[in-house]
Structures are given as C-alpha cells and as structure tokens.
Design a protein around this motif. Structure first.
Motif, PDB file in Angstrom:
ATOM      1  N   ALA A   1      -0.720   9.189   7.607  1.00  0.00           N
ATOM      2  CA  ALA A   1      -1.807  10.004   7.073  1.00  0.00           C
ATOM      3  C   ALA A   1      -1.343  11.431   6.797  1.00  0.00           C
ATOM      4  CB  ALA A   1      -2.979  10.017   8.051  1.00  0.00           C
TER       5      ALA A   1
ATOM      6  N   ARG B   1      -4.385  -4.698   6.348  1.00  0.00           N
ATOM      7  CA  ARG B   1      -4.447  -3.966   5.077  1.00  0.00           C
ATOM      8  C   ARG B   1      -4.663  -2.467   5.277  1.00  0.00           C
ATOM      9  NH1 ARG B   1      -7.554  -8.179   1.062  1.00  0.00           N
ATOM     10  NH2 ARG B   1      -6.061  -9.857   1.387  1.00  0.00           N
TER      11      ARG B   1
ATOM     12  N   GLU C   1      -0.005  -0.083   2.455  1.00  0.00           N
ATOM     13  CA  GLU C   1       0.251  -0.779   1.198  1.00  0.00           C
ATOM     14  C   GLU C   1       1.489  -0.204   0.532  1.00  0.00           C
ATOM     15  OE1 GLU C   1      -3.221  -0.117  -1.186  1.00  0.00           O
ATOM     16  OE2 GLU C   1      -2.850   2.022  -1.372  1.00  0.00           O
TER      17      GLU C   1
ATOM     18  N   ARG D   1       3.244   0.190  -3.342  1.00  0.00           N
ATOM     19  CA  ARG D   1       2.952   0.101  -4.775  1.00  0.00           C
ATOM     20  C   ARG D   1       4.254   0.054  -5.551  1.00  0.00           C
ATOM     21  NH1 ARG D   1      -2.273   4.022  -5.539  1.00  0.00           N
ATOM     22  NH2 ARG D   1      -3.570   2.851  -4.120  1.00  0.00           N
TER      23      ARG D   1
ATOM     24  N   ARG E   1       2.827   3.097   2.438  1.00  0.00           N
ATOM     25  CA  ARG E   1       2.057   4.286   2.773  1.00  0.00           C
ATOM     26  C   ARG E   1       0.685   3.850   3.260  1.00  0.00           C
ATOM     27  NH1 ARG E   1       4.573   8.924   0.879  1.00  0.00           N
ATOM     28  NH2 ARG E   1       6.201   8.538  -0.647  1.00  0.00           N
TER      29      ARG E   1
ATOM     30  N   SER F   1      -3.178   3.121   3.323  1.00  0.00           N
ATOM     31  CA  SER F   1      -4.142   2.742   2.292  1.00  0.00           C
ATOM     32  C   SER F   1      -5.461   3.467   2.544  1.00  0.00           C
ATOM     33  CB  SER F   1      -4.368   1.229   2.316  1.00  0.00           C
ATOM     34  OG  SER F   1      -5.001   0.846   3.521  1.00  0.00           O
ATOM     35  N   ARG F   2      -6.372   3.315   1.628  1.00  0.00           N
ATOM     36  CA  ARG F   2      -7.692   3.939   1.797  1.00  0.00           C
ATOM     37  C   ARG F   2      -8.377   3.386   3.036  1.00  0.00           C
ATOM     38  NH1 ARG F   2     -13.035   3.514   0.841  1.00  0.00           N
ATOM     39  NH2 ARG F   2     -14.116   5.337   0.044  1.00  0.00           N
ATOM     40  N   GLN F   3      -8.245   2.092   3.241  1.00  0.00           N
ATOM     41  CA  GLN F   3      -8.835   1.452   4.417  1.00  0.00           C
ATOM     42  C   GLN F   3      -8.184   1.996   5.698  1.00  0.00           C
ATOM     43  OE1 GLN F   3      -8.733  -2.740   3.974  1.00  0.00           O
ATOM     44  NE2 GLN F   3     -10.154  -3.130   5.637  1.00  0.00           N
TER      45      GLN F   3
ATOM     46  N   ARG G   1      -6.956   5.036   6.041  1.00  0.00           N
ATOM     47  CA  ARG G   1      -7.479   6.396   6.252  1.00  0.00           C
ATOM     48  C   ARG G   1      -8.835   6.355   6.949  1.00  0.00           C
ATOM     49  NH1 ARG G   1      -4.163   9.817   3.475  1.00  0.00           N
ATOM     50  NH2 ARG G   1      -3.162   8.925   1.640  1.00  0.00           N
ATOM     51  N   LEU G   2      -9.622   5.340   6.648  1.00  0.00           N
ATOM     52  CA  LEU G   2     -10.930   5.215   7.291  1.00  0.00           C
ATOM     53  C   LEU G   2     -10.812   4.731   8.734  1.00  0.00           C
ATOM     54  CD1 LEU G   2     -12.921   3.592   4.341  1.00  0.00           C
ATOM     55  CD2 LEU G   2     -12.957   5.981   5.080  1.00  0.00           C
TER      56      LEU G   2
END
Length: 85
Positions: free
Chosen positions: A15, A58, A61, A63, A69, A71-73, A75-76
């Motif tokens: 993060a 997940r 991820e 790319r 790095r 993922s958005r999930q 970060r949550l």
C-alpha cells in the motif's frame, strides 16, 4: 475478510508503494518471490505461502506480466498498522 498478521504486513508494504517481483520455473509456475518496499529493501516476511494466500483472496494483482501490486480490494482490506507487534 480474515487477513493474517503476515498478510497485513505485506499489504502495508504494498500500500505504501512496494511490489512483489516473481520468478517462474520451467513449468511456468511461480517458484520464487521477493517483496520490495518503496525504499528498495526486501521484506523477509513475504513467503510463497503468504503470496499464494494474498493472490487467492485477490488482494494483489499483476498487470501485463509486471510485478504484483496491491489491488483495490486489497486497499479496502488493509487495516491501520499499530506500533505494537
């Protein structure tokens, strides 16, 4: 989501701009990983088991074949880090 202490440490590094670089074996599977902090240090807590758990959930991820790095999930899912360890 249940995230272990070791997984939380790795997520905190990611993060803050870290990345997980991986090497694939002859069979195409990932056989070695290194987790780098934003400053370039290696995090020794990041094992293949922790990596597999983060990938399965997940929370990380990759790319276009690049380093993994957060993922958005992810970060949550990351919690505030305390000074007590």
């Amino acid at each position: 989501m249940n995230v272990s202490r070791g997984e939380q440490r790795v997520l905190h590094v990611l993060a803050r701009g870290g990345q997980i670089r991986h090497l694939r074996g002859d069979n195409g599977r990932i056989h070695h990983i290194d987790c780098f902090t934003h400053e370039g240090y290696v995090l020794s807590d990041c094992t293949l088991a922790v990596f597999a758990a983060l990938k399965r959930k997940r929370l990380i991820e990759s790319r276009e074949g690049g380093p993994y790095r957060i993922s958005r999930q992810g970060r949550l899912a990351v919690r505030a880090q305390t000074d007590n360890r």
